[in-house]
Scaffold this motif. Structure first.
Motif, mmCIF file in Angstrom:
data_model
loop_
_atom_site.group_PDB
_atom_site.id
_atom_site.type_symbol
_atom_site.label_atom_id
_atom_site.label_comp_id
_atom_site.label_asym_id
_atom_site.label_seq_id
_atom_site.Cartn_x
_atom_site.Cartn_y
_atom_site.Cartn_z
ATOM 1 N N TYR A 98 -8.548 0.127 5.087
ATOM 2 C CA TYR A 98 -7.204 0.181 4.509
ATOM 3 C C TYR A 98 -6.328 -0.994 4.931
ATOM 4 O O TYR A 98 -5.098 -0.880 5.000
ATOM 5 C CB TYR A 98 -6.523 1.516 4.858
ATOM 6 C CG TYR A 98 -7.391 2.721 4.573
ATOM 7 C CD1 TYR A 98 -7.597 3.143 3.269
ATOM 8 C CD2 TYR A 98 -8.028 3.401 5.596
ATOM 9 C CE1 TYR A 98 -8.413 4.233 2.984
ATOM 10 C CE2 TYR A 98 -8.846 4.487 5.332
ATOM 11 C CZ TYR A 98 -9.039 4.899 4.020
ATOM 12 O OH TYR A 98 -9.854 5.961 3.749
ATOM 13 N N GLY A 99 -6.953 -2.142 5.175
ATOM 14 C CA GLY A 99 -6.207 -3.290 5.662
ATOM 15 C C GLY A 99 -5.097 -3.754 4.742
ATOM 16 O O GLY A 99 -3.983 -4.041 5.198
ATOM 17 N N ILE A 100 -5.368 -3.863 3.451
ATOM 18 C CA ILE A 100 -4.329 -4.303 2.506
ATOM 19 C C ILE A 100 -3.220 -3.261 2.420
ATOM 20 O O ILE A 100 -2.029 -3.591 2.522
ATOM 21 C CB ILE A 100 -4.933 -4.596 1.125
ATOM 22 C CG1 ILE A 100 -5.907 -5.781 1.192
ATOM 23 C CG2 ILE A 100 -3.824 -4.875 0.103
ATOM 24 C CD1 ILE A 100 -5.278 -7.102 1.561
ATOM 25 N N ARG A 101 -3.592 -2.018 2.232
ATOM 26 C CA ARG A 101 -2.583 -0.950 2.149
ATOM 27 C C ARG A 101 -1.723 -0.911 3.404
ATOM 28 O O ARG A 101 -0.487 -0.888 3.329
ATOM 29 C CB ARG A 101 -3.259 0.406 1.946
ATOM 30 C CG ARG A 101 -2.280 1.548 1.697
ATOM 31 C CD ARG A 101 -2.939 2.896 1.902
ATOM 32 N NE ARG A 101 -3.263 3.134 3.322
ATOM 33 C CZ ARG A 101 -3.947 4.184 3.763
ATOM 34 N NH1 ARG A 101 -4.396 5.078 2.906
ATOM 35 N NH2 ARG A 101 -4.179 4.326 5.052
ATOM 36 N N ASN A 102 -2.373 -0.918 4.567
ATOM 37 C CA ASN A 102 -1.630 -0.822 5.814
ATOM 38 C C ASN A 102 -0.749 -2.040 6.044
ATOM 39 O O ASN A 102 0.379 -1.927 6.548
ATOM 40 C CB ASN A 102 -2.588 -0.630 6.994
ATOM 41 C CG ASN A 102 -3.290 0.704 6.976
ATOM 42 O OD1 ASN A 102 -2.950 1.599 6.195
ATOM 43 N ND2 ASN A 102 -4.293 0.877 7.829
ATOM 44 N N GLY A 103 -1.244 -3.214 5.671
ATOM 45 C CA GLY A 103 -0.441 -4.428 5.822
ATOM 46 C C GLY A 103 0.803 -4.409 4.951
ATOM 47 O O GLY A 103 1.889 -4.789 5.392
ATOM 48 N N LEU A 104 0.645 -3.970 3.702
ATOM 49 C CA LEU A 104 1.800 -3.902 2.796
ATOM 50 C C LEU A 104 2.788 -2.825 3.240
ATOM 51 O O LEU A 104 4.005 -2.985 3.105
ATOM 52 C CB LEU A 104 1.324 -3.648 1.371
ATOM 53 C CG LEU A 104 0.544 -4.807 0.720
ATOM 54 C CD1 LEU A 104 -0.023 -4.394 -0.631
ATOM 55 C CD2 LEU A 104 1.448 -6.052 0.554
ATOM 56 N N GLU A 105 2.258 -1.729 3.785
ATOM 57 C CA GLU A 105 3.135 -0.690 4.309
ATOM 58 C C GLU A 105 3.907 -1.207 5.528
ATOM 59 O O GLU A 105 5.103 -0.952 5.668
ATOM 60 C CB GLU A 105 2.334 0.553 4.675
ATOM 61 C CG GLU A 105 1.864 1.371 3.478
ATOM 62 C CD GLU A 105 1.079 2.602 3.858
ATOM 63 O OE1 GLU A 105 0.674 2.703 5.040
ATOM 64 O OE2 GLU A 105 0.854 3.464 2.979
ATOM 65 N N TYR A 106 3.217 -1.945 6.394
ATOM 66 C CA TYR A 106 3.876 -2.513 7.578
ATOM 67 C C TYR A 106 5.052 -3.413 7.175
ATOM 68 O O TYR A 106 6.099 -3.414 7.830
ATOM 69 C CB TYR A 106 2.844 -3.302 8.392
ATOM 70 C CG TYR A 106 3.438 -4.060 9.551
ATOM 71 C CD1 TYR A 106 3.676 -3.422 10.767
ATOM 72 C CD2 TYR A 106 3.755 -5.418 9.430
ATOM 73 C CE1 TYR A 106 4.229 -4.116 11.842
ATOM 74 C CE2 TYR A 106 4.307 -6.110 10.496
ATOM 75 C CZ TYR A 106 4.540 -5.456 11.697
ATOM 76 O OH TYR A 106 5.090 -6.145 12.746
ATOM 77 N N LEU A 107 4.872 -4.162 6.083
ATOM 78 C CA LEU A 107 5.921 -5.051 5.590
ATOM 79 C C LEU A 107 6.956 -4.330 4.734
ATOM 80 O O LEU A 107 7.893 -4.954 4.236
ATOM 81 C CB LEU A 107 5.293 -6.186 4.779
ATOM 82 C CG LEU A 107 4.363 -7.131 5.556
ATOM 83 C CD1 LEU A 107 3.687 -8.106 4.610
ATOM 84 C CD2 LEU A 107 5.100 -7.869 6.646
ATOM 85 N N LYS A 108 6.748 -3.010 4.558
ATOM 86 C CA LYS A 108 7.664 -2.173 3.767
ATOM 87 C C LYS A 108 7.761 -2.629 2.315
ATOM 88 O O LYS A 108 8.816 -2.546 1.665
ATOM 89 C CB LYS A 108 9.053 -2.127 4.410
ATOM 90 C CG LYS A 108 9.068 -1.501 5.797
ATOM 91 C CD LYS A 108 10.450 -1.431 6.387
ATOM 92 C CE LYS A 108 10.507 -0.569 7.637
ATOM 93 N NZ LYS A 108 9.513 -0.910 8.659
ATOM 94 N N LEU A 109 6.617 -3.085 1.792
ATOM 95 C CA LEU A 109 6.565 -3.493 0.389
ATOM 96 C C LEU A 109 6.031 -2.381 -0.502
ATOM 97 O O LEU A 109 6.216 -2.402 -1.724
ATOM 98 C CB LEU A 109 5.669 -4.730 0.233
ATOM 99 C CG LEU A 109 6.167 -5.987 0.961
ATOM 100 C CD1 LEU A 109 5.170 -7.121 0.787
ATOM 101 C CD2 LEU A 109 7.537 -6.394 0.478
ATOM 102 N N ILE A 110 5.356 -1.398 0.102
ATOM 103 C CA ILE A 110 4.900 -0.215 -0.646
ATOM 104 C C ILE A 110 5.231 1.028 0.181
ATOM 105 O O ILE A 110 5.532 0.946 1.359
ATOM 106 C CB ILE A 110 3.393 -0.257 -0.971
ATOM 107 C CG1 ILE A 110 2.540 -0.235 0.312
ATOM 108 C CG2 ILE A 110 3.063 -1.477 -1.817
ATOM 109 C CD1 ILE A 110 1.051 -0.110 0.028
#
Length: 269
Positions: A257-269
């Motif tokens: 879940y690297g992409i999902r988790n990264g985008l969540e960390y950046l608060k983009l999703i």
């Protein structure tokens, strides 16, 4: 939040040569776009080798061949090609020093199947299958190859350093870390002055994207230029040490879940 432009590497970041794109990544990119942000593919693959599983993702546009080709909404906006005589000379030099040439263009990839086979790289047949009618042999096309870049495959006994010295007049050279996924035995030869950062910078100028709104995700050494350029850098958990050293954040690998988790960390999703 300002509209962000997120640029994603392909292999090792969004996709796996054999397994394609994880479902969590597909869902994350869809949500990113629904939230009003831009998603750009920024790959070392030439446009001819942007496989169907990548074309089906909801990208705003694509930067391919390490910045040499740019397209948006199916329209090719820029395409830097090497002169055919340089492409021919490059094949001759690589073969002289025992390397296997894979010539990458926006419309076709050129390699000889008796030379570039699964003994050289286990995934060669997957590339041929993905290319379909976009594969052409070098043999018979030596004088008319239209290429953006080259992937030179190292094999036992080759003299890669000598080949790179002779070709450095025409290309910038990207060396990958040994054992770094599918790129570990590959030297990428990109037109002088081109890299992923150049492609991203051009997109920013074309579409008035502020630098401070640029974000990149990547894992390998052909991502170094864009990591040095972008405002925010996210390295995949499987990334090279050089990439991780430049990262603002290190997420998990694509299958965790690297992409999902990264985008969540950046608060983009």
């Amino acid at each position: 939040m300002n509209r962000k432009a997120v640029f994603f590497d392909a292999d090792g970041t969004l996709c796996d040569m054999e397994k394609g794109v994880p479902q969590s990544t597909k869902e994350a990119l869809k949500k990113l776009r629904e939230n009003g942000h831009d998603a750009w593919l920024c790959t070392g693959r030439s446009r001819a080798f942007v496989s169907r599983y990548l074309e089906e993702l909801p990208f705003t546009g694509m930067i391919s061949a390490c910045g040499a080709t740019i397209e948006k909404d199916g329209e090719r906006l820029f395409n830097k090609e090497m002169p055919p005589e340089v492409a021919k000379k490059s094949v001759e030099i690589l073969r002289r020093y025992g390397l296997v040439p894979v010539m990458e263009g926006a419309d076709f990839m050129y390699y000889d199947k008796d030379e570039y086979n699964t003994d050289v790289n286990w995934y060669t047949d997957l590339i041929t299958e993905s290319l379909g009618s976009k594969w052409r042999p070098i043999r018979g096309n030596e004088d008319c190859m239209r290429i953006n870049k080259i992937s030179a495959k190292m094999i036992k006994g080759c003299d890669a350093e000598a080949a790179c010295r002779e070709l450095s007049e025409y290309y910038d050279i990207i060396r990958h870390e040994s054992g770094s996924g599918i790129a570990g035995t590959t030297i990428e030869l990109v037109p002088k002055g081109f890299n992923k950062a150049v492609g991203i910078s051009a997109v920013c100028r074309l579409f008035d994207i502020p630098w401070e709104d640029t974000i990149v995700f990547g894992d390998s050494n052909n991502d170094l230029a864009m990591f040095e350029y972008a405002a925010v850098k996210v390295a995949m958990g499987n990334g090279s040490e050089k990439i991780k050293a430049l990262a603002d954040h290190i997420t998990q690998d694509m299958f965790h879940y690297g992409i999902r988790n990264g985008l969540e960390y950046l608060k983009l999703i």
